[in-house]
Scaffold this motif. Structure first.
Motif, PDB file in Angstrom:
ATOM      1  N   THR A   1      15.388  37.778  22.606  1.00 62.96           N
ATOM      2  CA  THR A   1      16.056  38.896  23.280  1.00 62.96           C
ATOM      3  C   THR A   1      15.663  38.958  24.748  1.00 62.96           C
ATOM      4  O   THR A   1      14.621  38.418  25.154  1.00 62.96           O
ATOM      5  N   ASN A   2      16.495  39.627  25.559  1.00 62.38           N
ATOM      6  CA  ASN A   2      16.224  39.868  26.977  1.00 62.38           C
ATOM      7  C   ASN A   2      16.003  38.585  27.773  1.00 62.38           C
ATOM      8  O   ASN A   2      15.212  38.539  28.714  1.00 62.38           O
TER       9      ASN A   2
ATOM     10  N   LYS B   1      23.197  31.086  20.301  1.00 55.44           N
ATOM     11  CA  LYS B   1      22.861  31.415  21.690  1.00 55.44           C
ATOM     12  C   LYS B   1      22.287  30.228  22.466  1.00 55.44           C
ATOM     13  O   LYS B   1      21.612  30.406  23.472  1.00 55.44           O
TER      14      LYS B   1
END
Length: 915
Positions: free
Chosen positions: A368-369, A281
């Motif tokens: 995350t998020n 990511k």
């Protein structure tokens, strides 16, 4: 022959490694402007995550060989950057769109608006491309790279004597080393724990930028404007922000070696940088290691420069001349009988002999998020050896001929440990960009004196001493919020936050032999009780002979110097930046800080910029600032040795909180307060030409300096100060005090030009700084009006006003064609003044004339991955003016000054490989 064989082995090894890392691939293409499909010349084309790249030709075409990577990044001033996947065909044709902000590189410092660039910023910012200079420039450390490319920046290669010689501190706009703030990745960095004595920024602590490896840095942003309301204490002259590398899947190895024209002062600097991806990511970790060495240098200029011409073995050597009883012929006969010459009594030139080892990292990990964890920091250790004035055999008060029959050259070996770690979380919460971070940094000096003695101990003296240690740390916890509202006016950026910072400072005493004066005896007086019974009462100490106390060169810290103190700072800020119209930007910031040791300080700033035409914009700012006294300036106490007209004088620096300071009437330290103004314009006359001109004025009240020296023989001295003189064996004493109000005014000019010449890319940069510093008022403590020339000594006045160049001009040309790249640079260092104190009010002033220093280098790519570069710093071997013989005393005069690295020409060779 051995060196040639080693170099050949390295070259063959690197060629072998390049094969191991994979086969070459080739990508070609053309870049055009979207609005008219015209070819764009000089567009940067880089394989994403690597240092592999090229630029487009006059027809907009490019050809690039690479080993790793799947994406090309196209960037060009005035256009939006674009990323394109490399297709199997190996051909990429792209069109670039004009950028919304059409001027300059993206920058962070000076504005919390993420879309701001260096030329559309309402305040002046320089962006220094470290990668390009690492390939071509002779300089290898952060401070020396900036010294030659940023005219408002100054750093002497040796910042002073004793421990100060081991740090090259940073200055902006002619102000002190503690009136500039340093950030790393936008976060406040800690200072050096050492107080600078004798050089620029006398009596101040500053930032040791050379504790960060150059190979870890992507770019350096220099904000040339007061910014205390945005970033806090110290940002009076400006802010320097070091942005660390993020690249991955790329290994960079580089080694540089150099030597002076005179064949000494050899140096090396080797580094390795590698980045790798973490996860899928966009996470990364970038690692850097660096190792450097600096060899011994003889007096600059060669020949007999620095040669001692006075008495060597006769009594009083070093402080008197030959006479009818002790003649030069006697000395020469003794030298001949011992197989020595006068050159055996030479002193060393700066910089110090030293070794450096540094490691650094920068990492980010997506969570995350849209949240992200990040961290960066490093560890460095420097061993630096400083040697001072040689103690001659006949110098009875500072030598013992039973121990050193030919005298000795004492040394301080400093072990300097620097460590830092930043961790944080950033992400979005209800539209706000939130950044929570904690940054720790610490710096310590451990001082050992070698090849020395304590003359007052006689034959019982050791030769090596532990002289003590000191250190400082800083821990900063911050919570920051920012959000850009594109629907308000023509764009509004709001930033606010809070910060808690804890600072510490300590001094550890040295071993007793490093500081004691062993030849003192207690004085007693006879008194009687109220009943008439006689008794003995201790009334003080007296020295039985004139031998010097403590270890020669650097007496150790005494028990009463020991300290371990802390303080805490809480702050909050609000920062607004609005585009009132598409042409008009207005920004403002306010900040309040509360210090546990002296209370609160409020600062503010306003700045504006108006775009009159695509090629012309004006900008201006007004700000108030402050600098809190460093803990070291409150609590540092030590004895050092200075030489006034060749005579050694032991000088006590008494802490600001000492009984001696209070008794003399020296007030407690308070913050420095400043008010600054800038006005200038920026212009982009074409795609290839940029220009900025900025005038500035900075007033500082209650500026902290180290006072001149109060003599132990002065009348009406307080009893506490007399006791300090006796206990330490010092002849003079000084203090830290808010002594002066000053004004600094000047103008900065920067210009950049890019063009295609033949099939190569040409870049020309011109930059200049013209400034003036002046003391406007001396703040004399009540009751010390008759000591005004001691409170601010003539030497300190000259140091503040004219000891660094008030004029500096840098002209630099870079040209890259095929496998070759060339650098030609010349820098004008303006004149400086130096004042020498001979004691008794006898001050000698000398002006050192301006000089041009020229650098030249040429690089050649032996293969797509390996480049060799060679060149010269100070091509024409320009030396500073020679010190006046009156100052040189009994030594042959040598170049002095200090406006640049006055060691003469230095040749270098660099081998770099990228995989």
């Amino acid at each position: 022959m051995k060196q040639n064989t080693t170099l050949l082995f390295i070259l063959l090894s690197l060629f072998s490694v390049s094969k191991i890392f994979g086969q070459q691939r080739i990508v070609t293409g053309k870049v055009t402007a979207q609005e008219d499909q015209a070819p764009l010349i000089g567009v940067s084309v880089i394989v994403k995550g690597t240092n592999t790249g090229t630029t487009t030709t006059p027809t907009g075409t490019f050809k690039l060989s690479f080993q790793k990577g799947t994406t090309l990044v196209f960037s060009f001033i005035g256009y939006q950057s674009r990323e394109v996947a490399i297709p199997p065909s190996g051909e990429v044709n792209v069109s670039l769109q004009p950028a919304i902000n059409t001027l300059g590189e993206v920058q962070v410092v000076g504005s919390r608006n993420a879309n701001r660039t260096k030329l559309d910023s309402p305040v002046p910012v320089d962006v220094v491309n470290i990668r390009q200079l690492q390939e071509s420039a002779p300089q290898v450390t952060v401070t020396q790279i900036l010294q030659y490319v940023a005219p408002s920046f100054h750093s002497a290669e040796s910042s002073g004597g004793d421990a100060s010689s081991a740090t090259n501190l940073a200055q902006l706009r002619g102000l002190s080393v503690d009136q500039v703030l340093v950030l790393v990745n936008g976060k406040r960095r800690h200072k050096s724990s050492n107080i600078n004595f004798g050089g620029n920024g006398n009596g101040s602590t500053g930032y040791d930028l050379n504790a960060i490896p150059t190979a870890s840095i992507e770019r350096i942003e220099v904000l040339r404007d007061g910014a205390a309301a945005q970033y806090g204490s110290d940002a009076i002259a400006g802010v320097i922000n070091l942005v660390l590398k993020k690249n991955t899947d790329n290994l960079l190895v580089s080694t540089t070696g150099g030597i002076r024209y005179s064949g000494d002062g050899e140096y090396t600097r080797s580094n390795i940088n590698y980045g790798l991806k973490t996860g899928e990511k966009g996470g990364f970790i970038n690692l850097t290691a660096e190792f450097g060495t600096q060899g011994i240098a003889e007096p600059v200029g060669g020949g007999n420069n620095g040669l001692y011409t006075g008495p060597i073995y006769g009594g009083g050597a070093g402080v008197r001349d030959y006479d009818a009883i002790y003649t030069k012929e006697i000395d020469e006969a003794i030298l001949a009988s011992r197989g020595l010459t006068r050159k055996d009594f030479n002193q060393r030139s700066s910089p110090n002999r030293q070794k450096d080892a540094l490691v650094f990292f920068n990492t980010a990990l997506p969570l995350t998020n849209g949240a992200e964890f990040y961290a960066f920091g490093g560890l460095s250790y420097r061993n630096s050896e400083f040697t001072a004035v040689r103690r001659l055999p006949g110098w009875g008060t500072r030598n013992n001929t039973f121990i050193y029959p030919d005298g000795f050259l004492p040394a301080i070996e400093m072990g300097i440990l620097d460590k830092s770690l930043a961790v944080g979380l950033r992400g979005k919460v209800k539209g706000w960009n939130v950044d929570f971070s904690n940054v720790y940094g610490g710096n310590s000096f451990t001082n050992r004196v070698t090849h020395s003695l304590n003359a007052s101990l006689g034959l019982k003296t050791p030769k090596n001493f532990f002289a003590g240690a000191y250190g400082a740390s800083q821990n900063t916890t911050s919570l920051d919020f920012t959000q850009y509202f594109d629907k308000i006016l023509h764009g509004l950026n709001i930033a606010f936050g809070t910060q808690y910072r804890a600072e510490t400072y300590y001094i550890e005493k040295g071993e007793p032999n490093s500081y004691i004066k062993a030849d003192t005896r207690t004085i007693y007086d006879v008194d009687t009780t109220y009943l008439g019974i006689p008794y003995l009462q201790e009334v003080g100490q007296t020295a039985l002979n004139g031998t010097a106390a403590g270890a020669q060169i650097y007496p150790g810290f005494r028990p009463e110097s020991e300290t371990n103190v802390t303080r805490s700072i809480i702050s909050a800020y609000l920062d607004l930046e609005a585009n009132i119209t598409p042409e008009w930007t207005l920004s403002g910031a306010v900040r309040v800080e509360n210090f546990s040791d002296f209370g609160s300080v409020f600062t503010g700033k306003a700045a504006t910029r108006y775009q009159f035409a695509p090629w012309l914009a004006v900008r201006s700012s007004v700000s108030s600032g402050f600098r809190a006294p460093d803990l070291a300036q409150f609590y540092y106490t030590a004895v050092s040795t200075s030489f006034l007209g060749g005579v050694g004088v032991d000088i006590l620096t008494a802490s600001n909180v000492s009984a001696a300071a209070r008794a003399l009437g020296i007030p407690s330290l308070t913050p420095e307060k400043s008010r600054g103004y800038t006005f200038g314009f920026t212009s982009k006359a074409s795609r290839n030409i940029e220009l900025s001109v900025d005038a500035y004025s900075i007033d500082i009240n209650d500026r902290i300096i180290q006072t001149g020296n109060f003599s132990s023989t002065a009348s009406n001295l307080p009893a506490d100060l007399k006791a300090a003189f006796t206990a330490t064996g010092a002849n003079q004493a000084n203090f830290f005090y808010n002594a002066v109000n000053s004004r600094t005014q000047g103008i900065d000019i920067t210009a950049n030009y890019k063009a295609q010449i033949g099939t190569g890319n040409f870049t020309f940069t011109a930059a200049a700084n013209f400034g003036k510093n002046e003391i406007r008022k001396i703040n004399t403590p009540k009751g010390l009006e008759s000591f005004v020339d001691v409170i601010v000594s003539p030497t300190e006045k000259v140091r503040i006003e004219s000891s660094i160049p008030q004029k500096k001009i840098s002209l630099q040309a870079l040209y890259a064609i095929n496998r070759w790249n060339f650098l030609l640079r010349t820098v004008y260092f303006g004149d400086v003044n130096v004042a020498t104190n001979f004691g008794g009010g006898n001050i000698f002033y000398q002006n050192f004339s301006p000089k041009w220093i020229t650098d030249l280098s040429a690089g050649y790519k032996l293969s797509p991955t390996i480049q060799v570069t060679t060149g010269v710093n100070n091509l024409f071997n320009v030396l500073a003016d020679y010190t006046d013989p009156l100052v040189a005393g009994r030594r042959v005069t040598t170049p002095g000054g200090g406006q640049f690295v006055s060691t003469g020409g230095r040749a270098f060779i660099r081998l770099a490989a990228t995989f």
